[in-house]
Design an enzyme around this catalytic site. Structure first.
Site, short mmCIF file in Angstrom:
data_model
loop_
_atom_site.label_atom_id
_atom_site.label_comp_id
_atom_site.label_asym_id
_atom_site.label_seq_id
_atom_site.Cartn_x
_atom_site.Cartn_y
_atom_site.Cartn_z
N GLY A 63 9.16 4.37 4.48
CA GLY A 63 9.28 2.75 4.81
C GLY A 63 10.52 2.40 5.23
O GLY A 63 10.79 1.70 6.33
N MET B 257 4.96 0.24 2.76
CA MET B 257 4.03 0.39 1.34
C MET B 257 4.94 0.73 0.36
O MET B 257 5.88 1.93 0.59
CB MET B 257 3.23 1.53 1.40
N TYR C 231 5.85 4.74 3.73
CA TYR C 231 5.73 4.54 2.26
C TYR C 231 7.26 4.84 1.55
O TYR C 231 7.78 6.03 2.02
CB TYR C 231 4.57 5.60 1.91
N CYS C 232 7.44 4.14 0.76
CA CYS C 232 8.94 4.38 0.02
C CYS C 232 10.01 4.49 1.00
O CYS C 232 10.15 3.79 1.94
CB CYS C 232 8.78 5.53 -1.08
N ILE C 233 10.83 5.68 0.72
CA ILE C 233 11.93 5.77 1.54
C ILE C 233 11.40 6.12 3.08
O ILE C 233 12.18 5.83 4.09
CB ILE C 233 12.74 6.93 1.11
#
Length: 605
Positions: free
Chosen positions: A339, A363, A335-337
């Site tokens: 990811g 995500m 998720y975010c960073i």
């Protein structure tokens, strides 16, 4: 919680001159506010929105307008005309009020939630102030959008700086131009502003020189009790991470586990807020064995860690444990960073033909930073040296307070000025809200890691250009041929939808793309029981832009979580017995997630 001094509003606006004692109280409180604000002026706030950057933005806009003086002159005349129309509108409505007629004109009135209280339009002076402000705000936004001779980076920086300036300039932020605050002061005999001063004193950290604006009632939540409360065990720990395995809730589970890399910019429990909106609890209930990394907030021990260290001590260490525990290739999500980190690590492992990965889920995670939206105005070559200086000043750490300021500045009215009005001008108590509690539970970041992220991704976009090195190896996302599921959110201001979509073309194999409604958080945290936001899917994967893909996709007024579960279940193998608990393993959520910035400040002292 309602203050005991709150009273029903009066039907007419009283005059301050009616009470000498009230006037004296206002003078005293104004003096105390001024003294405290003068002390706080030493705090620079978000580095990307400093006065220097504002002046540079104005000069950049003036230079661009100077190349087209005719357009600039027309824009100025347009502003004058719109302000004149506003004055006429208010004057006509005042005459209608005086004549007790209903012949009022609302066609040109600009509506905005910050001026929703009827007091703003009840009195002509405040009506003119608020309407003129909105005219100026809209005119400035349109001017920047329409001005030629600006590069896209310059346009983003000018937009960002003027948005900060005009958001701060709003009459709702000043007691003497806010009729709601004035009336509350009078109705409570000054107690509202007295409470506001106490709220300001409470929020200002004089030792650190920083205003931590309260966004929610923090006493309403306790980590491990009513947030981050999904049962589980800390099954692995090192100096950087605690690895949590959530306890099963079904008699059988899929044989392939799911490992999640959350962002380290905030704490992992955005995906485990409460039972009603916990993604990890919901995935667990679908029969998945879910693991989650809990990152340590940077301190004197971890402040020197860089991207390679996080990939090794964090990502690789977690993959090694989960793979060896289950003895099967695993599904991994980021998720975010988190990811972004996962994408670099997966590219490295793909190059090495590592057998431990089965599928990847991203995500709201960017891999191509060419068009990273308004974040490019905050993290850029212009601000890099200031960020580096802040890290040096804080002994090798990027402070969580400054990170929070930067993200809040992307939504200044919602996350800054609304609370300044409510907390300090109106003297209200903050309310419980799990998401804002998480948002205010900030984390530090190691300086080397943060500077690498800015330089290598935002400024140079190395990953998308196949120029990024991990463990001294040049990597390419094109080497990744595992199944890839990519999620983006249409209103995401941190990982913009188009930016995320462009990254899907960097992978070597097929990708499944889903676009959720809402933003960076609500676009992810959208439980099926709510179905508050829908999603688009099954668009043409060959289309190059996100907008074209969205036009070709099908929309469902349904959470995207079931689509993820269906995709994962097809890649998770047979049903087997859940893994047994590990004897004497600490209970989730562990220790790292409970460490606050205040705890770290005390360790430094």
């Amino acid at each position: 919680m309602t203050k005991e001094y709150d009273k029903p509003p009066n039907t007419e606006f009283p005059h301050l001159e009616s009470s000498q004692a009230l006037k004296e109280r206002l003078i005293r409180l104004s003096t105390e506010f001024h003294t405290l604000l003068t002390e706080m002026a030493q705090d620079n706030g978000p580095m990307a929105s400093s006065p220097v950057h504002l002046f540079v933005a104005i000069e950049t806009l003036q230079r661009a307008l100077g190349k087209d003086p005719e357009r600039a002159a027309k824009a100025q005349q347009n502003l004058i005309n719109r302000l004149g129309e506003t004055a006429k509108l208010i004057n006509d409505n005042e005459q209608a009020n005086a004549e007790e007629t209903t012949d009022k004109s609302e066609s040109n009135r600009i509506h905005n939630p910050r001026f929703a209280d009827p007091l703003w339009c009840q009195f002509p002076l405040f009506d003119f102030i608020s309407q003129s402000y909105m005219v100026l705000y809209d005119w400035t936004r349109e001017l920047v959008e329409d001005t030629e001779h600006l590069s896209e980076q310059e346009r983003k920086e000018v937009q960002f700086q003027l948005h900060q300036f005009l958001s701060a300039l709003s009459p709702s932020n000043n007691f003497f131009t806010n009729p709601v605050a004035i009336k509350r002061f009078i109705d409570t005999d000054g107690a509202s502003l007295e409470a506001g001063l106490e709220n300001l004193k409470r929020d200002y950290d004089a030792d650190f020189g920083h205003l931590n604006i309260s966004q929610c009632d923090k006493t309403a939540f306790e980590i491990g009790k009513n947030v981050a409360a999904t049962k589980g065990q800390v099954v692995f720990k090192n100096e950087l991470i605690e690895l949590i395995r959530f306890s099963p809730s079904t008699k059988s589970v899929f044989e392939r586990p799911l490992l999640i890399f959350p962002p380290w910019i905030n704490k992992y429990y955005v995906l485990d807020l409460q039972a009603k909106n916990s993604l990890v609890a919901w995935l667990r209930d679908q029969g998945f064995t879910v693991y989650m990394i809990s990152w340590r907030s940077a301190d004197h021990i971890t402040r020197d860690l860089d991207w390679d260290n996080y990939a090794s001590l964090g990502g690789l260490a977690a993959i090694k444990f989960v793979y060896e525990t289950h003895n099967i290739s695993i599904n991994i999500a980021g998720y975010c960073i988190g990811g972004t980190m996962l994408s670099t690590l997966a590219a490295y492992l793909a190059k090495k033909k590592d057998p431990r990965i089965n599928s990847l889920t991203f995500m709201a995670a960017q891999t191509n930073f060419e068009d990273a939206g308004m974040m490019k105005a905050i993290v850029s070559e212009r601000t890099f040296s200031e960020t580096a200086a802040a890290i040096v000043k804080n002994k090798g750490i990027m402070p969580g307070e400054l990170m929070s300021d930067g993200f809040n500045s992307l939504r200044p009215q919602r996350l800054i000025w609304q609370f300044i009005e409510e907390n300090y001008l109106l003297g209200e108590d903050v309310k419980p809200f799990d998401l804002l509690y998480w948002n205010s539970d900030q984390t530090n970041i190691p300086g080397p890691l943060h500077l690498e992220y800015i330089q290598n991704f935002y400024i140079e976009n190395q990953l998308a250009k196949n120029e990024f090195f991990l463990f001294d190896e040049k990597i390419s996302l094109n080497d990744i041929n595992w199944p890839v599921f990519i999620h983006a959110a249409f209103g995401d201001h941190i990982s913009p939808f188009e930016s995320v979509y462009s990254g899907r073309h960097l992978f070597g194999g097929d990708t499944k793309f889903i676009l959720a409604e809402a933003g960076h958080i609500a676009g992810v945290v959208n439980p099926p029981t709510n179905n508050k936001y829908g999603h688009w899917s099954r668009g043409n994967p060959k289309l190059q832009t996100g907008a074209d893909w969205k036009d070709s996709a099908s929309y469902k007024k349904q959470s995207w979580w079931p689509a993820l579960a269906e995709w994962l279940s097809e890649r998770s193998g047979d049903l087997v017995s859940p893994p047994p608990p590990i004897k004497n393993a600490p209970s989730a959520p562990g220790v790292y997630v409970k460490t606050t910035l205040a705890d770290i400040h005390q360790m430094r002292n």
